[in-house]
Enzyme design. Structure first.
Site, PDB file in Angstrom:
ATOM      1  N   CYS A   1       0.873  -1.246   0.057  1.00  0.00           N
ATOM      2  CA  CYS A   1      -0.128  -0.074  -0.130  1.00  0.00           C
ATOM      3  C   CYS A   1       0.876   1.297  -0.022  1.00  0.00           C
ATOM      4  CB  CYS A   1      -0.954   0.060   1.163  1.00  0.00           C
ATOM      5  SG  CYS A   1       0.022   0.133   2.859  1.00  0.00           S
TER       6      CYS A   1
ATOM      7  N   CYS B   1      -0.298  -4.351   7.853  1.00  0.00           N
ATOM      8  CA  CYS B   1       0.243  -3.264   8.455  1.00  0.00           C
ATOM      9  C   CYS B   1       1.217  -3.939   9.867  1.00  0.00           C
ATOM     10  CB  CYS B   1      -0.585  -2.440   8.964  1.00  0.00           C
ATOM     11  SG  CYS B   1      -1.717  -1.406   7.620  1.00  0.00           S
TER      12      CYS B   1
ATOM     13  N   CYS C   1      -1.867   4.596   7.166  1.00  0.00           N
ATOM     14  CA  CYS C   1      -3.396   4.720   7.893  1.00  0.00           C
ATOM     15  C   CYS C   1      -3.385   4.595   9.307  1.00  0.00           C
ATOM     16  CB  CYS C   1      -3.979   3.452   7.047  1.00  0.00           C
ATOM     17  SG  CYS C   1      -3.390   1.747   7.668  1.00  0.00           S
TER      18      CYS C   1
ATOM     19  N   ASP D   1       2.848   2.534   2.660  1.00  0.00           N
ATOM     20  CA  ASP D   1       3.223   2.832   3.877  1.00  0.00           C
ATOM     21  C   ASP D   1       4.657   3.110   4.104  1.00  0.00           C
ATOM     22  OD1 ASP D   1       0.431   3.413   4.105  1.00  0.00           O
ATOM     23  OD2 ASP D   1       0.080   1.637   5.531  1.00  0.00           O
TER      24      ASP D   1
END
Lengths: 137, 392
Positions: free
Chosen positions: A33, A102, A58, A35
């Protein structure tokens, strides 16, 4: 979609920042993503005495960073390395399935910081590979 | 704390007047509009009145309006309906890289299962399709061209009239997904020269679950939904009478209030854009400021991530907006629209979309700006990337 614990860490993240004279720095960019996460550790006698992080990501990425920093502070480096991403997710009261990656990101950033410390101090160390793809939880 | 809803491109609240007009069709006038008896005919009359209203908004004839379940179904009917009628002789589809997934995934499905060959035209940095690219892509095997009227993420308005003219000259049918444009900008199917046009009621204060496809007289389609031969056999299924009545009144109101709506929402949007530029450094607008839906602002806040911004706006201010960040999508894919516009990945993740509606006020702009600069500051202080530390 997020647990109360995640929201709480997202709103009040622990240990945000940079350690200028860190003993180890670990950085990871998420291939899934985009990040980005950086961990800084201060180590004394094999114990993580201070830890700080910076995260672009996020709510889950921020909460994971914060929770990891809290879990490993004061722990022996090898003990800290053994904390699984699953344990982090559990400590956060769960994550939505599409946010499980994450937690892998956080585990990799921490492992890289600790191995950076080991490398700098002539201890046996590992090169931590990129995080695995999304692990459906 | 009252909700400050700034996500009208996702959906709009149902207009109170529209709801009132719908109510009898849930209860007293419940009969099947296809029934011959008097009660059924009452429902059928209401549907025909709605058809007149919808046609009136876009300058079509009532017989050119096919009611569907919404924008997605309208896109499916237009694209599948045309393609399946013309293939395998004509198996090429021309569309753009920034279409809504209702179009993109439909075209991809036709590629995967029905032998379609698709061309996904690129866009420029502002999200505009070049009509010359359409011209070049058309061959004797082209079955249809589908280019959206206005983009849902960045609000860029496409050069539809020019593309329609090219398609007409080359004898190719042209479909446009106008879901985001209807009720926001003037749409006249005759002036534009389009053959097929999709619309959805809930984007302009109508109910969810109802939409329409404009099918120009003479354009032949295969049905997608088969059954009891409703809607000239193009779309079978018992009429959603309350929904259709609601869509009719929503188009009537949209037509009456269009100029006011455009002016009012643009005033609020422009005020928010100016204040963000004045009070937050390192931001840029995504889209085409000269050809943009009046009520939409898509802005990238460098080094702050979209989902985190949305969460803070929601939690601290009860403010609802949207983002193209990978983190906000179920599939974790960053916006395909911003990607096609060649916006760098980390700035796609920092994109945020505010879309205004009739019930917003200048006070809402003030309330956003009362907290947004601090949210951005906090996230930037926490961020692992920044002006001196770019993304990898």
């Amino acid at each position: 979609m997020y647990s109360e614990k995640v929201i709480e860490h997202f709103r009040n993240p622990r240990n945000v920042g940079v350690i200028e004279d860190a003993d180890g720095v670990g950085e990871v960019g998420n291939p899934v993503c985009g990040d980005m996460m950086t961990f800084y550790v201060k180590v004394k006698d094999g114990i993580i005495t201070d830890i700080k992080f910076k995260t672009f990501g996020c709510g889950a990425a921020i909460a994971v960073s914060s929770m990891i920093s809290e879990l490993v502070k004061g722990k022996n480096v090898d003990e800290a390395l053994s904390i699984s991403s699953k344990a982090v997710v559990e400590a956060l009261g769960g994550l939505p399935s599409n946010k499980i990656h994450c937690s892998n990101l956080g585990a990799v950033a921490l492992a890289r910081a600790i191995n950076d410390y080991k490398r700098r101090n002539g201890l046996p160390y590992e090169n931590i590979p990129e995080p695995e793809d999304v692990e459906e939880g | 704390m009252n909700s400050i809803y700034l996500d009208h491109s996702a959906t709009t609240p149902l207009d109170g007047e529209v709801l009132k007009k719908m109510m009898p069709y849930f209860s007293e006038i419940f009969a099947n509009a296809s029934s011959m008896h008097s009660q059924g005919q009452k429902a059928a009359e209401a549907i025909e009145e709605a058809r007149l209203q919808v046609a009136g908004l876009i300058n079509a004839s009532p017989s050119e309006i096919i009611f569907t379940s919404g924008g997605t179904e309208s896109d499916n009917l237009a694209i599948r309906g045309l393609f399946l009628r013309l293939c395998p002789e004509k198996n090429e589809i021309i569309t753009s890289a920034i279409e809504h997934h209702a179009v993109l995934h439909t075209v991809q499905d036709l590629e995967k299962h029905y032998g379609a060959k698709a061309i996904y035209l690129p866009v420029d940095g502002k999200g505009r399709v070049n009509p010359a690219d359409v011209e070049k892509a058309i061959t004797s095997k082209t079955s249809l061209v589908s280019i959206m009227m206005a983009n849902n993420e960045v609000g860029t308005i496409e050069p539809i009239e020019e593309i329609a003219r090219i398609c007409k000259l080359r004898g190719v049918a042209f479909h446009t997904d106008a879901v985001q444009a209807i009720g926001k900008i003037p749409v006249d199917v005759k002036a534009l020269g389009v053959d097929l046009l999709s619309m959805s009621a809930h984007k302009f204060y109508g109910p969810k679950g109802v939409g329409a496809l404009y099918v120009k007289k003479g354009i032949r389609l295969n049905p997608v939904m088969t059954g009891g031969s409703h809607e000239r056999s193009l779309r079978s299924g018992t009429y959603n009478t309350p929904g259709i009545v609601g869509m009719g009144w929503a188009t009537k109101i949209a037509k009456d209030k269009l100029s006011w709506h455009m002016e009012y929402t643009a005033m609020l949007r422009d005020a928010l854009q100016k204040r963000i530029f004045d009070e937050i450094p390192d931001v840029f607008v995504n889209g085409d400021e000269e050809n943009r839906l009046p009520q939409l602002l898509n802005i990238s806040i460098k080094f702050a991530e979209g989902e985190s911004m949305l969460m803070f706006l929601d939690m601290d201010g009860n403010i609802q907006a949207s983002s193209g960040s990978a983190c906000t999508s179920k599939s974790l894919a960053a916006s395909h629209v911003l990607n096609a516009m060649c916006i760098p990945h980390e700035f796609i993740n920092g994109s945020i979309r505010f879309s205004f509606g009739k019930d917003n006020t200048m006070d809402h702009v003030d309330k956003v700006m009362a907290i947004f600069p601090q949210i951005v500051k906090k996230l930037r202080e926490m961020s692992a990337i920044g002006p001196d530390k770019p993304a990898r």
